[in-house]
Scaffold this motif. Sequence first.
Motif, mmCIF file in Angstrom:
data_model
loop_
_atom_site.group_PDB
_atom_site.id
_atom_site.type_symbol
_atom_site.label_atom_id
_atom_site.label_comp_id
_atom_site.label_asym_id
_atom_site.label_seq_id
_atom_site.Cartn_x
_atom_site.Cartn_y
_atom_site.Cartn_z
ATOM 1 N N LEU A 431 30.322 65.350 50.873
ATOM 2 C CA LEU A 431 30.937 64.487 51.877
ATOM 3 C C LEU A 431 30.545 64.934 53.274
ATOM 4 C CD1 LEU A 431 34.523 64.169 50.339
ATOM 5 C CD2 LEU A 431 32.736 62.420 50.387
ATOM 6 N N PRO A 432 30.436 64.008 54.235
ATOM 7 C CA PRO A 432 30.056 64.362 55.606
ATOM 8 C C PRO A 432 31.041 65.342 56.229
ATOM 9 C CG PRO A 432 29.938 61.978 55.267
ATOM 10 C CD PRO A 432 30.613 62.553 54.060
ATOM 11 N N ALA A 433 30.545 66.232 57.039
ATOM 12 C CA ALA A 433 31.398 67.189 57.736
ATOM 13 C C ALA A 433 32.337 66.448 58.678
ATOM 14 C CB ALA A 433 30.536 68.178 58.521
ATOM 15 N N GLY A 434 33.554 66.942 58.791
ATOM 16 C CA GLY A 434 34.527 66.342 59.688
ATOM 17 C C GLY A 434 35.493 65.404 59.011
ATOM 18 N N LEU A 435 35.329 65.178 57.714
ATOM 19 C CA LEU A 435 36.239 64.305 56.976
ATOM 20 C C LEU A 435 37.478 65.098 56.578
ATOM 21 C CD1 LEU A 435 35.829 61.326 56.232
ATOM 22 C CD2 LEU A 435 35.209 62.061 53.934
ATOM 23 N N ASP A 436 38.676 64.630 56.998
ATOM 24 C CA ASP A 436 39.896 65.398 56.707
ATOM 25 C C ASP A 436 40.262 65.304 55.226
ATOM 26 O OD1 ASP A 436 41.681 63.118 56.138
ATOM 27 O OD2 ASP A 436 41.478 62.682 58.271
ATOM 28 N N ALA A 439 41.527 61.750 53.655
ATOM 29 C CA ALA A 439 40.424 60.787 53.618
ATOM 30 C C ALA A 439 39.370 61.203 52.601
ATOM 31 C CB ALA A 439 39.798 60.654 55.004
ATOM 32 N N ALA A 440 39.122 62.507 52.511
ATOM 33 C CA ALA A 440 38.138 63.003 51.553
ATOM 34 C C ALA A 440 38.578 62.716 50.124
ATOM 35 C CB ALA A 440 37.911 64.500 51.751
ATOM 36 N N ARG A 441 39.873 62.934 49.838
ATOM 37 C CA ARG A 441 40.378 62.680 48.484
ATOM 38 C C ARG A 441 40.303 61.194 48.142
ATOM 39 N NH1 ARG A 441 43.894 66.859 49.970
ATOM 40 N NH2 ARG A 441 45.401 65.392 50.846
#
Length: 517
Positions: A431-436, A439-441
């Motif tokens: 996943l892109p860096a900076g995704l909390d 939101a990532a889940r």
Amino acid sequence: MTATTGRAGRREWIGLAVLLLPTLVLTMDMGVLFFAVPYISTTLAPSGTEQLWIMDMYSFLLAGLLVTMGALGDRIGRRRLLMIGATGFIGASLLAAYADSAPQLIAARALLGVAGATVMPSTLALIRNMFHDPKQRQIALGAWGGILTTGATLGPVAGGLLLDHFWWGSVFLLALPVMALVLLAAPALLPEYRSPRCGGGFDLLGAVLSLGAVLPLVYGVKTLAVDGWDPVAAAAVPAGLLLGVAFFRRQRTAAAPLLDLSLFRIRAFSGAITVNTMAMFAMMGFTLFTSQYLQLVKGMSPLTASLWSLVPSVGVGAAVGLSSALAGKVRPAAMMAGGFLIGAAGFAMMTLVGPDSPLALILTAAGVLAAGTVGTMTLTAEMVVSAAPVERAGVASATSETAVELGSSLGIALLGAAGAAVYRSRLDGALPAGLDGEAARTAQDTLGGAVTVAAHLPGRIGTDLLATARSAFTDGLHVAAVVGLVLAVGASFLAHRLMRHLPAAAPATTTPEPVTA
């Protein structure tokens, strides 16, 4: 009324139209829902496992209860059971349409499955009761079979039209006017029927065991595939298998068994059931991938995607016509084995589909896959009925329907679970860096969730997430296609082995079946 072999009149043909309407609704249900999945993912935010249960709960309960409800209809009256099911379907459809959480929608889908299981066997059984003349009955059963294909074709289009103008719950309201019409017309147009041979008790324990064997097994397989190791899911698999063994043992000893196991000793019958199950596993297992690819990877609206999804039906129509033309000239073993090999070619083409592939590739692959599998199924319906003795034709038909539903549900569950497992593993750490965290889940659960999250992210991070998720989805599609390819090739060899003793043209059954209505 006493037994009769008279020809059907106007009342029976109008009654047939009444019976075809709920059959159409039941077969449209899954196709309608395919295109609602992205909207449901956005609104209710189900997990990957919950999304699969939303899709599968209806079909698994339908499959698990068909034989039970068929036996119940013999005892309490098939028209009465049909009307009970129509009433239940109306109530469950309203609950599904206005569900405000994933668990509520899953529960509503479960109730729809129970209601559907009362309707489906009742429609086919009543057609057999209403049409005593063999030629008329063949026409009526042909119309019933044709409406199954029509419903599967129209479902996505109806879903797309509704989703283009209304909220996702509107797809469940299609059933309301149809089932209401059935309730109004059934008392006047449909005969009541109770089997004179059902003097014994109802095998309630067998009914519980038949349902109990399906749900734990599927729950365990799906959960382990999607979420990894889980002790409850791991224990559910052997529990389901043990309950399945207990069900079959019960059917050998029960005074009034739900399922006549002696039918499976008829090789043509058991072979046709096996072929039906495998064909539906292959075809329906990939329909979900195709619909999500068109909407979530290609970015189509539900209506546009549903209209494009009609393209593979051209191949299906050609396959049905060709199978009918060759039925009296080529042995069933060769035709069914060839059909599965054509389906395997469709799976092979699916492994070439990527996020940026031309639209023609996935539509051609879906068409080849559907043509091969449906081509095999055109031969099995008559084989099931003609292989069984006349007095057991009803339970033979119910068993065939159960196999079709179970194959469809297992295909969606197992191929869907394989695709979901690959999707999650590909996104893990990518996943892109900076995704909390939240939101990532959400993005990692489903492609629909990733599309929703990406739409709210600024600039490059949203674009990168979308590209990564779409690539992961097609990787999952490739793995599921390889699994389907292996199974289709295996099914080809098995179909040839099971059916190689049958001649090119099986003898027709023309003896009228006595019916008490």
